[in-house]
Scaffold this motif. Structure first.
Motif, short mmCIF file in Angstrom:
data_model
loop_
_atom_site.label_atom_id
_atom_site.label_comp_id
_atom_site.label_asym_id
_atom_site.label_seq_id
_atom_site.Cartn_x
_atom_site.Cartn_y
_atom_site.Cartn_z
N THR A 152 -44.87 -29.13 30.91
CA THR A 152 -43.58 -28.82 30.28
C THR A 152 -42.45 -29.59 30.96
OG1 THR A 152 -44.44 -26.61 29.87
CG2 THR A 152 -42.09 -26.92 29.51
N ALA A 153 -42.51 -29.68 32.30
CA ALA A 153 -41.45 -30.39 33.02
C ALA A 153 -41.40 -31.85 32.58
CB ALA A 153 -41.71 -30.30 34.52
N LYS A 154 -42.59 -32.48 32.51
CA LYS A 154 -42.63 -33.88 32.06
C LYS A 154 -42.09 -34.00 30.65
CE LYS A 154 -46.89 -35.10 32.47
NZ LYS A 154 -48.16 -35.81 32.35
N TYR A 155 -42.54 -33.08 29.79
CA TYR A 155 -42.12 -33.13 28.39
C TYR A 155 -40.60 -32.97 28.28
CZ TYR A 155 -41.18 -31.61 23.66
OH TYR A 155 -40.63 -31.49 22.41
N VAL A 156 -40.05 -31.99 29.00
CA VAL A 156 -38.61 -31.74 28.93
C VAL A 156 -37.84 -32.98 29.37
CG1 VAL A 156 -36.70 -30.44 29.95
CG2 VAL A 156 -38.76 -29.24 29.22
N PHE A 157 -38.28 -33.58 30.47
CA PHE A 157 -37.56 -34.75 30.98
C PHE A 157 -37.50 -35.85 29.92
CE2 PHE A 157 -37.64 -38.96 32.93
CZ PHE A 157 -36.44 -38.91 33.64
N PHE A 158 -38.67 -36.24 29.39
CA PHE A 158 -38.68 -37.35 28.43
C PHE A 158 -38.01 -36.95 27.12
CE2 PHE A 158 -42.12 -38.86 31.21
CZ PHE A 158 -41.65 -40.14 31.43
N ALA A 159 -38.23 -35.72 26.67
CA ALA A 159 -37.65 -35.31 25.38
C ALA A 159 -36.13 -35.32 25.46
CB ALA A 159 -38.16 -33.92 24.99
N VAL A 160 -35.57 -34.78 26.56
CA VAL A 160 -34.12 -34.74 26.69
C VAL A 160 -33.54 -36.15 26.73
CG1 VAL A 160 -32.23 -34.10 28.23
CG2 VAL A 160 -34.04 -32.46 27.76
N VAL A 161 -34.16 -37.02 27.54
CA VAL A 161 -33.64 -38.38 27.66
C VAL A 161 -33.76 -39.12 26.32
CG1 VAL A 161 -33.98 -40.62 28.76
CG2 VAL A 161 -34.07 -38.53 30.12
N PRO A 189 -48.13 -26.36 26.75
CA PRO A 189 -46.85 -26.03 27.37
C PRO A 189 -46.84 -24.57 27.86
CG PRO A 189 -46.64 -25.90 25.01
CD PRO A 189 -48.06 -26.30 25.30
N ILE A 190 -45.83 -24.21 28.65
CA ILE A 190 -45.75 -22.86 29.21
C ILE A 190 -45.84 -21.80 28.12
CG2 ILE A 190 -44.36 -21.26 30.59
CD1 ILE A 190 -43.04 -23.59 31.92
N THR A 191 -45.07 -22.02 27.02
CA THR A 191 -45.02 -21.02 25.96
C THR A 191 -46.41 -20.71 25.42
OG1 THR A 191 -44.58 -22.83 24.47
CG2 THR A 191 -42.69 -21.55 25.17
N MET A 192 -47.24 -21.74 25.28
CA MET A 192 -48.57 -21.54 24.72
C MET A 192 -49.47 -20.83 25.73
SD MET A 192 -50.74 -24.47 22.80
CE MET A 192 -49.49 -24.91 21.61
N ASN A 193 -49.28 -21.15 27.00
CA ASN A 193 -50.03 -20.47 28.05
C ASN A 193 -49.72 -18.97 28.04
OD1 ASN A 193 -50.11 -19.48 31.07
ND2 ASN A 193 -51.59 -21.15 30.89
N ILE A 194 -48.44 -18.62 27.84
CA ILE A 194 -48.04 -17.21 27.77
C ILE A 194 -48.69 -16.54 26.57
CG2 ILE A 194 -46.09 -15.64 27.45
CD1 ILE A 194 -44.35 -17.71 28.88
N PHE A 195 -48.64 -17.23 25.42
CA PHE A 195 -49.20 -16.67 24.19
C PHE A 195 -50.69 -16.40 24.36
CE2 PHE A 195 -50.69 -16.71 19.82
CZ PHE A 195 -49.71 -15.96 19.19
N GLU A 196 -51.39 -17.35 24.96
CA GLU A 196 -52.82 -17.21 25.19
C GLU A 196 -53.10 -16.00 26.09
OE1 GLU A 196 -55.61 -20.82 26.05
OE2 GLU A 196 -55.10 -19.92 27.96
N GLU A 197 -52.30 -15.87 27.13
CA GLU A 197 -52.51 -14.78 28.09
C GLU A 197 -52.30 -13.41 27.43
OE1 GLU A 197 -54.16 -14.31 31.22
OE2 GLU A 197 -52.97 -16.09 31.65
N ALA A 198 -51.31 -13.35 26.52
CA ALA A 198 -50.95 -12.05 25.95
C ALA A 198 -51.85 -11.65 24.79
CB ALA A 198 -49.50 -12.06 25.49
N PHE A 199 -52.26 -12.62 23.97
CA PHE A 199 -52.91 -12.24 22.72
C PHE A 199 -54.33 -12.74 22.55
CE2 PHE A 199 -48.36 -12.19 21.66
CZ PHE A 199 -48.26 -10.87 21.28
N GLN A 200 -54.62 -13.98 22.98
CA GLN A 200 -55.91 -14.54 22.61
C GLN A 200 -57.00 -14.18 23.60
OE1 GLN A 200 -54.41 -18.43 22.25
NE2 GLN A 200 -54.10 -18.30 20.05
#
Lengths: 274, 293
Positions: free
Chosen positions: B73-82, B245-256
């Motif tokens: 996510t950190a890598k993605y955020v950096f490149f996406a923002v720039v 990404p982090i969001t998907m990791n959270i989703f997996e932990e909670a539901f799948q």
């Protein structure tokens, strides 16, 4: 010389970026008219004949009429809830000075950073306990709750530009506060209301994760969920998939074409006033 | 005194409908989530234990998947923002400097914002899995012969390509309105003084649209940390967990399958804190520079 070179370069860059932006949409449209065999033998070419069979089939198989109706219920419920609640709150918060008013306003604004994933688990549970899970109407109500803060923020800024004398004249003419709001103030909020409607329309119509969590019966699915299911089911039949993608995007594109002015206005106003 | 109470009462009445919805669907779930992050609740049982900060320690110290997701996510955020801000600003300046076809270009670059992320990303799946392989059979496009969605080191860039496509529209509109706000006489004075396009950008445009930069970088930081739909539709977080990404990791932990509600909540709180701290620093720093300029 450098000015003309610069100008030519500018056109070139714009043209290249335009190709990048139009390419996937062009490819999707062209291939949605082909037969399944044509997609495999010549992806890049034009279809031999423009046939609408894929569209008919996608419309029937993806149950578009039904999921379209569900989407409309979600969207209308959400937008009506957001507009009614936020116009009242945004107007009054903007007009009232003092600590209580500031505090409530900050409470609303503070939530904009909360990621949906932070609340999704407990929100789903809350919706289930209130009997709102599993129905498009319930989803619309939940969305209204999530959408009010942004709309209050926009109304709050807009009301500042309406002279206070109007409120006072209303109360002198013997209008009650509520009657005055609906008869005199609300009509003046129409421009920002349009903006709020369109911005929320784009969100509600296209939302994915919240509907996934709240609608667990495919008969209640919105368009995006239906397409997602359809994609999984027919993932090899690209002609059919692409037709369903195009078909489900048409309503929002048509609506958007009518309201484009307000969206552009709203995005820039909202950003600048923030 | 009674007047003040009356005013407060009337305020509350007007605010009540919005406040009730907001408390029920946002504030209470947020508080409950924070509470559960200190427990080992699995989402189903009536009973659960209070485990202190054990979830947080486990997430940050022992959970390799979560750490990989944070790094991704950190890598993605950096490149996406720039990328998004550079391209949006470039587009805004190019379009504003044209005399013709402004509206056409604006519509073309804003178009992806109308479509559902899921639906438009499926179109990109088609492009990556069918169109580009067909193109790469032609000698001139040989370089397109890549495993766009199958190899995590390539699909990282595929994801960025789609996020750029879907993300620049709104930013471009904000930059355009900021550029329109630059006083004409400043631009003319600079041109008369012989400023090159680069000088114009560095000394006129950028300082005078500083407020738009603050907003757009805030918006992109915020949306990139929360990325989910796009990656779900494009790679599903795979292959393996290569693009999770982090969001998907959270989703997996909670539901799948995992159903660790308490643990997933702790991760979600970590995500919230990351976003909160980073955007607060960004806004504070950039607001200060605005005043100086």
């Amino acid at each position: 010389m450098s000015r003309r070179l610069y100008s030519a370069l500018a056109w070139l860059v714009l043209a290249l970026l335009a190709v990048y932006f139009l390419f996937p949409i062009y490819m999707a449209i062209v291939n949605s008219f082909k037969t399944e065999g044509e997609v495999y033998s010549s992806v890049l070419g034009l279809p031999a004949t423009f046939r609408f069979d894929n569209y008919m089939e996608a419309f029937k198989k993806a149950n578009m009429l039904h999921s379209g109706l569900n989407t409309i219920i979600v969207t209308v419920t959400g937008i009506v809830g957001i507009v009614v609640c936020s116009s009242l709150a945004g107007y009054k918060l903007s007009r009232t000075r003092g600590r209580l008013s500031n505090w409530i306003f900050m409470l609303f604004v503070a939530s904009m950073l909360i990621p949906f994933q932070t609340i999704m688990v407990t929100l789903t549970k809350m919706a289930r306990n209130l009997g709102l899970q599993g129905s498009p109407f319930g989803l619309g109500v939940v969305c209204a709750g999530l959408g009010v803060s942004m709309a209050i923020f926009l109304y709050h800024g807009f009301v500042k530009g309406i002279p206070r004398e109007l409120d006072e004249s209303a109360s002198m003419d013997g209008c009650g506060e509520w009657k005055g709001f609906f008869l005199i103030i609300f009509p003046l909020l129409v421009p920002i209301t349009f903006t709020i409607i369109v911005l929320n329309l784009l969100w509600l119509w296209n939302d994915f994760l919240l509907p996934v969590l709240l609608l667990n019966d495919y008969r209640k699915y919105t368009l995006v969920l239906t397409i997602n299911m359809f994609f999984g089911k027919y993932s090899r039949d690209w002609a059919l998939i692409l037709a369903s993608l195009i078909l489900s995007s048409i309503p929002i594109v048509v609506i958007f074409a009518f309201f484009q002015r307000w969206v552009i206005q709203g995005i820039t106003d909202g950003a600048v006033k923030g | 005194m009674t007047r003040r109470y009356k005013a407060a009462f009337s305020l509350l009445l007007f605010v009540l409908p919005a406040l009730v919805l907001y408390l029920i669907f946002l504030i209470i779930p947020m508080l409950q989530g924070s509470y559960y992050s200190f427990t080992d609740w699995n989402g189903l049982n009536k009973t659960y234990d209070f485990v202190g900060i054990r979830n947080f320690v486990e997430a940050l110290r022992d959970d390799r998947n979560f750490r990989t997701a944070i790094w991704f996510t950190a890598k993605y955020v950096f490149f996406a923002v720039v990328f998004q801000n550079v391209v949006a600003l470039l587009l805004a300046m190019l379009i504003e400097s044209r005399k013709r076809a402004k509206g056409l270009f604006r519509t073309i670059f804003f178009m992806p914002n109308m479509l559902s992320v899921i639906i438009s990303t499926f179109m990109w799946v088609f492009v990556f899995s069918k169109v580009l392989p067909a193109l790469s059979e032609h000698a001139a496009f040989k370089f397109l012969d890549l495993s766009w969605l199958g190899d995590p080191s390539v699909s990282f860039w595929s994801i960025l390509l789609v996020s750029l496509w879907g993300g620049v529209g709104t930013l471009m509109l904000i930059y355009m309105s900021a550029i329109q706000g630059i006083p004409q006489h400043l631009k003319e004075a600079a041109i008369i003084d012989g400023a090159t396009p680069f000088h114009m950008l560095r000394y006129i445009t950028l300082p005078l649209i500083a407020h738009a930069l603050t907003i757009c970088i805030f918006l992109t930081l915020n949306s990139s940390f929360k990325v989910y739909d796009l990656i779900y539709a494009l790679t599903g977080g795979g292959p393996g967990r290569g693009t999770q990404p982090i969001t998907m990791n959270i989703f997996e932990e909670a539901f799948q399958g995992n159903n660790r509600y308490g643990y997933a909540s702790a991760k979600a709180i970590i995500l919230f804190l990351i976003i909160f701290v980073i955007t607060m620093i960004q806004v504070t720093v950039m607001k200060k520079r605005e005043v100086e300029a």
